[in-house]
Write an enzyme that holds these catalytic residues in place. Structure first.
Site, PDB file in Angstrom:
ATOM      1  N   GLU A 168     -13.207  -8.865  -9.109  1.00 49.29           N
ATOM      2  CA  GLU A 168     -12.715  -8.513 -10.440  1.00 49.29           C
ATOM      3  C   GLU A 168     -12.144  -9.693 -11.231  1.00 49.29           C
ATOM      4  OE1 GLU A 168     -10.070  -5.173 -10.335  1.00 49.29           O
ATOM      5  OE2 GLU A 168     -11.594  -3.846  -9.533  1.00 49.29           O
ATOM      6  N   GLU A 182     -15.820  -0.786  -4.699  1.00 43.69           N
ATOM      7  CA  GLU A 182     -14.539  -0.063  -4.641  1.00 43.69           C
ATOM      8  C   GLU A 182     -14.658   1.247  -5.401  1.00 43.69           C
ATOM      9  OE1 GLU A 182     -10.943  -2.067  -5.976  1.00 43.69           O
ATOM     10  OE2 GLU A 182     -11.579  -3.916  -4.982  1.00 43.69           O
TER      11      GLU A 182
HETATM   12  C1  BGC Z   1      -8.451  -4.035  -7.114  1.00 40.33           C
HETATM   13  C2  BGC Z   1      -7.623  -3.640  -5.923  1.00 40.33           C
HETATM   14  C3  BGC Z   1      -6.603  -2.597  -6.345  1.00 40.33           C
HETATM   15  C4  BGC Z   1      -7.347  -1.374  -6.850  1.00 40.33           C
HETATM   16  C5  BGC Z   1      -6.454  -0.230  -7.284  1.00 40.33           C
HETATM   17  C6  BGC Z   1      -8.851  -2.894  -7.998  1.00 40.33           C
HETATM   18  O1  BGC Z   1      -8.694  -3.270  -9.322  1.00 40.33           O
HETATM   19  O2  BGC Z   1      -9.557  -4.789  -6.706  1.00 40.33           O
HETATM   20  O3  BGC Z   1      -7.023  -4.775  -5.387  1.00 40.33           O
HETATM   21  O4  BGC Z   1      -5.712  -2.277  -5.343  1.00 40.33           O
HETATM   22  O5  BGC Z   1      -8.128  -1.731  -7.949  1.00 40.33           O
HETATM   23  O6  BGC Z   1      -5.657  -0.589  -8.363  1.00 40.33           O
END
Ligand code: BGC
Length: 437
Positions: A159, A352
């Site tokens: 990101e 993610e």
């Molecule tokens: C990030 C993580 C973060 C997650 C939840 C993402 O933007 O890569 O490190 O914990 O979102 O906020």
């Protein structure tokens, strides 16, 4: 939330990669055994992290990684996405830790998928400086040399958009700068670092390389031209500015002129072909014209000077973070990418997806994940080439400026005893993976 929960989740193609994600700064602890990062400096400043906490101990994964890898093995995932701490690699014995971790993950029958930068920049370095990109490539070469014999799949950066916008434009994350649009060189230097890292990984023999970027559909607050224009601008900033240099070798809509250095030459490096493109998806954003005052959204304060304002998405369940739950936003995002970039789009991987909820009997998380996995399947059915899905996160962890207040894990962590307890969602994900075969 309306879901099809209860019906079996449709089958994904053979070879589809199922995994979970974490990051070094959020779980490792053992801060005294490595150099400082910009996040150590930031969290030491009063008022930066909401609960005043630091990641000095976090989940103490550095000392408990065997237990955590056993949890991975129990889940039955194909792959584990974690990150390598550059400040730790700079410290004596630091790379030995990742050597042990990679061995442990491989021995558990899980594929290690390291991210080489997940925001914990060594404290002396600065993404405003171009040479940070070159330093990154040197570090990547050292890591690839050591771990490349066992690591099948690499992620360069996590990101860069959030690290630029939250860390350097509005100051909510480390290093806490409020440069607004003067933060753009930070975007360019990270993208350059990505391209140089791809070259360094290829030189070390790597053949499966991607980047993890955060993306989401941007919905205009209304059909009024000012709202539509503001939403288009937000889409440019969050989605296109970070995707198009990598995917197309171009900055969108004249933004190249705002970047430092020999941009045309740099874009050739940034566009080094990747084998796949990682998407982190949490929720869409509803965006309107500037409101004339600072606004609050999802734990962030957005300054009035920004040329947009973020509005609530009404009528949706919310996670504890206040983020709306919009599974079909994932389908929209993926089909939108396919429509926008066509044949130039590499295969996608969801690097993610997850949500913050309290509790060990976390039925809300199960509903969220169930609905998002189905939404992902809908995108596959409509012809989008998606090769994998990683849940954020294996463990509850240090959630950046929110400290320990937001819990994203499939596994609960008691921050006093550091005891791990698999949540209902852990069992749900394990059973789903078994059913997928
Ligand atoms: C990030 C993580 C973060 C997650 C939840 C993402 O933007 O890569 O490190 O914990 O979102 O906020």
């Amino acid at each position: 939330m309306a879901t099809d929960a209860g019906d079996p989740i449709p089958r994904f193609p053979d070879g589809f990669l199922w995994g979970v994600s974490t990051s070094a700064h959020q779980i490792e602890g053992a801060a005294e055994e490595r150099e400082r990062s910009v996040w150590d400096v930031f969290t030491a400043e009063p008022g930066r992290v909401k609960d005043g906490s630091t990641a000095a101990v976090a989940c103490d994964h550095y000392h408990r990684y065997r237990e955590d890898v056993a949890l991975l093995a129990g889940l039955g995932v194909d792959a584990y996405r974690f990150s390598i701490s550059w400040p730790r690699v700079n410290s004596p014995g630091g790379l030995d830790f990742y050597d042990r971790l990679v061995d442990e993950v491989c021995a558990a029958g899980v594929r290690p998928v390291p991210t080489l930068f997940h925001w914990d920049l060594p404290a002396p370095l600065d993404w405003l400086r171009r040479d940070t990109a070159a330093r990154f490539a040197e570090y990547v070469s050292v890591v690839a040399e050591r771990l490349g014999d066992r690591v099948p799949k690499w992620i360069t950066l996590n990101e860069p958009a959030e690290h630029t916008l939250l860390g350097h434009a509005i100051g909510a994350h480390a290093p806490g700068r409020q440069l607004l649009f003067d933060a753009l060189p930070v975007a360019h230097h990270q993208l350059l670092a990505h391209g140089l890292a791809v070259q360094a990984l290829r030189a070390a023999g790597a053949s499966d390389i991607g980047i993890a970027n955060s993306h989401g559909p941007t919905w205009p607050a209304s059909a009024e031209p000012a709202d539509v224009a503001a939403a288009g601008f937000y889409d440019l900033l969050l989605n296109r500015l970070f995707a198009e240099p990598v995917i197309l070798g171009e900055y969108p809509d004249g933004t190249a002129e705002l970047m430092p250095g020999d941009v045309a030459a740099d874009l050739k490096v940034i566009a080094e072909p990747v084998d796949w493109y990682g998407v982190n998806y949490y929720a869409p954003t509803r965006v309107g014209a500037p409101g004339g005052a600072d606004s609050e959204y999802g734990g962030l304060t957005l300054p009035a000077e920004l040329p947009f304002s973020v509005r609530e998405i009404e009528g949706r369940p919310r996670t504890d973070f206040g983020w709306p739950v919009v599974p079909e936003g994932l389908t929209e995002l993926l089909t939108g990418f396919r429509d926008r970039y066509g044949d130039r789009l590499p295969p996608l991987v969801i690097t993610e997806n997850g949500c913050s909820y309290e509790g060990i009997d976390d039925q809300d998380r199960i509903a969220y994940l169930d609905a998002h996995v189905r939404a992902l399947h809908t995108a596959l059915e409509s012809g989008v080439d998606v090769r994998g899905y990683f849940v954020w996160s294996l463990l509850d962890n240090f959630e950046w400026a929110e400290g320990y207040a937001r819990r994203f894990g499939l596994v609960h962590v008691d921050y006093t005893t550091l005891e791990r307890t698999p949540k209902a969602s852990y069992h749900w994900f394990r059973d789903m993976l078994r059913a997928q075969g």
